[in-house]
Design an enzyme around this catalytic site. Structure first.
Site, PDB file in Angstrom:
ATOM      1  N   TYR A   1     -12.455  -2.351  -3.903  1.00 12.76           N
ATOM      2  CA  TYR A   1     -12.996  -2.473  -2.548  1.00 12.76           C
ATOM      3  C   TYR A   1     -14.523  -2.352  -2.527  1.00 12.76           C
ATOM      4  CZ  TYR A   1      -8.372  -2.404  -0.330  1.00 12.76           C
ATOM      5  OH  TYR A   1      -7.099  -2.711   0.100  1.00 12.76           O
TER       6      TYR A   1
ATOM      7  N   HIS B   1      -2.169  -5.622   1.490  1.00 14.92           N
ATOM      8  CA  HIS B   1      -3.443  -6.345   1.350  1.00 14.92           C
ATOM      9  C   HIS B   1      -3.164  -7.737   0.808  1.00 14.92           C
ATOM     10  CE1 HIS B   1      -7.489  -7.352  -0.169  1.00 14.92           C
ATOM     11  NE2 HIS B   1      -6.844  -7.795  -1.240  1.00 14.92           N
TER      12      HIS B   1
ATOM     13  N   GLU C   1      -9.405 -10.422  -8.124  1.00 12.86           N
ATOM     14  CA  GLU C   1      -8.447  -9.332  -7.872  1.00 12.86           C
ATOM     15  C   GLU C   1      -7.267  -9.392  -8.837  1.00 12.86           C
ATOM     16  OE1 GLU C   1      -9.491  -8.688  -3.127  1.00 12.86           O
ATOM     17  OE2 GLU C   1      -7.592  -9.630  -3.651  1.00 12.86           O
TER      18      GLU C   1
ATOM     19  N   ASN D   1      -2.378   0.033   6.620  1.00 14.21           N
ATOM     20  CA  ASN D   1      -1.880  -1.216   7.209  1.00 14.21           C
ATOM     21  C   ASN D   1      -0.917  -1.952   6.284  1.00 14.21           C
ATOM     22  OD1 ASN D   1      -3.790  -2.126   5.420  1.00 14.21           O
ATOM     23  ND2 ASN D   1      -4.826  -3.500   6.851  1.00 14.21           N
TER      24      ASN D   1
ATOM     25  N   LYS E   1       0.822  -1.216   0.000  1.00  8.36           N
ATOM     26  CA  LYS E   1       0.000   0.000   0.000  1.00  8.36           C
ATOM     27  C   LYS E   1       0.863   1.277   0.000  1.00  8.36           C
ATOM     28  CE  LYS E   1      -4.023  -2.189   2.188  1.00  8.36           C
ATOM     29  NZ  LYS E   1      -5.133  -1.995   3.130  1.00  8.36           N
TER      30      LYS E   1
HETATM   31  P1  CMP Z   1      -7.422  -4.769   3.391  1.00  9.12           P
HETATM   32  O1  CMP Z   1      -6.851  -6.113   3.662  1.00  9.12           O
HETATM   33  O2  CMP Z   1      -6.835  -4.008   2.254  1.00  9.12           O
HETATM   34  O3  CMP Z   1      -9.000  -4.919   3.146  1.00  9.12           O
HETATM   35  C1  CMP Z   1      -9.926  -3.890   3.442  1.00  9.12           C
HETATM   36  C2  CMP Z   1      -9.288  -2.721   4.107  1.00  9.12           C
HETATM   37  O4  CMP Z   1     -10.151  -1.805   4.743  1.00  9.12           O
HETATM   38  C3  CMP Z   1      -8.399  -3.218   5.212  1.00  9.12           C
HETATM   39  O5  CMP Z   1      -7.267  -3.878   4.697  1.00  9.12           O
HETATM   40  C4  CMP Z   1      -8.116  -1.921   5.977  1.00  9.12           C
HETATM   41  O6  CMP Z   1      -6.982  -1.232   5.489  1.00  9.12           O
HETATM   42  C5  CMP Z   1      -9.336  -1.059   5.660  1.00  9.12           C
HETATM   43  N1  CMP Z   1     -10.062  -0.652   6.861  1.00  9.12           N
HETATM   44  C6  CMP Z   1     -10.141   0.603   7.332  1.00  9.12           C
HETATM   45  N2  CMP Z   1     -10.880   0.668   8.432  1.00  9.12           N
HETATM   46  C7  CMP Z   1     -11.282  -0.573   8.696  1.00  9.12           C
HETATM   47  C8  CMP Z   1     -12.079  -1.163   9.711  1.00  9.12           C
HETATM   48  N3  CMP Z   1     -12.606  -0.432  10.703  1.00  9.12           N
HETATM   49  N4  CMP Z   1     -12.288  -2.477   9.647  1.00  9.12           N
HETATM   50  C9  CMP Z   1     -11.753  -3.230   8.649  1.00  9.12           C
HETATM   51  N5  CMP Z   1     -10.992  -2.714   7.657  1.00  9.12           N
HETATM   52  C10 CMP Z   1     -10.752  -1.405   7.688  1.00  9.12           C
END
Ligand code: CMP
Length: 140
Positions: free
Chosen positions: A51, A117, A128, A114, A11
């Site tokens: 998403y 992904h 994806e 984070n 990311k």
């Molecule tokens: P990712 O694995 O990319 O899949 C969905 C993303 O939503 C997740 O990682 C997080 O970066 C993002 N996200 C942001 N806020 C939340 C939340 N409260 N709960 C879950 N995912 C979140």
């Protein structure tokens, strides 16, 4: 266990801090092969499509904003049990809940920033991967 492919995104928070190589080293140390990889700027429509499953969640706008804030590295990873294995390498979505030694424990800044992904199922992985790679860009 069969050889699987999973889709990965390093990311913008990771590319901004020059962490692509460090995360790739953790991927390879876990026995996963990087069989496709490119650095791209995700457009807003691409992020919204990617998403779409989260479109009604309160964090959707922030998620799209963070994913389009800078370059990402999109990847296809291949290996035995690759989907589950990569999610283990990443750790929990929320870095506060991630196990020691995982990508998110080491590098993530927050739940939305984070660092990486990984697909959550074989069906999602196929969708994806198709969104970012054509067949001849994946070389196993
Ligand atoms: P990712 O694995 O990319 O899949 C969905 C993303 O939503 C997740 O990682 C997080 O970066 C993002 N996200 C942001 N806020 C939340 C939340 N409260 N709960 C879950 N995912 C979140």
């Amino acid at each position: 266990m069969a050889i699987e492919r999973t889709f990965s995104i390093l990311k913008p928070d990771a590319t901004r801090r020059n962490l692509s190589g460090a995360i790739n080293a953790m991927i390879e140390a876990a026995g996963l092969r990087i069989v496709a990889q490119k650095r791209v700027l995700m457009t807003r429509p691409q992020a919204e499509t990617f998403y779409a499953v989260h479109k009604d969640r309160p964090f959707f706008a922030e998620l799209v904003a963070t994913m389009t804030a800078g370059p990402v590295v999109v990847q296809v990873l291949e290996g035995e049990d690759a989907i589950r294995r990569y999610r283990e390498v990443l750790g929990a979505t929320d870095p506060a809940k991630a196990d020691p030694g995982t990508v998110r424990k080491k590098f993530a800044l927050s739940i939305s920033e984070n660092s990486a992904h990984g697909s959550d199922s074989p069906e999602t992985a196929a969708i994806e991967i198709e969104q970012f790679f054509s067949g001849n860009e994946i070389v196993g």
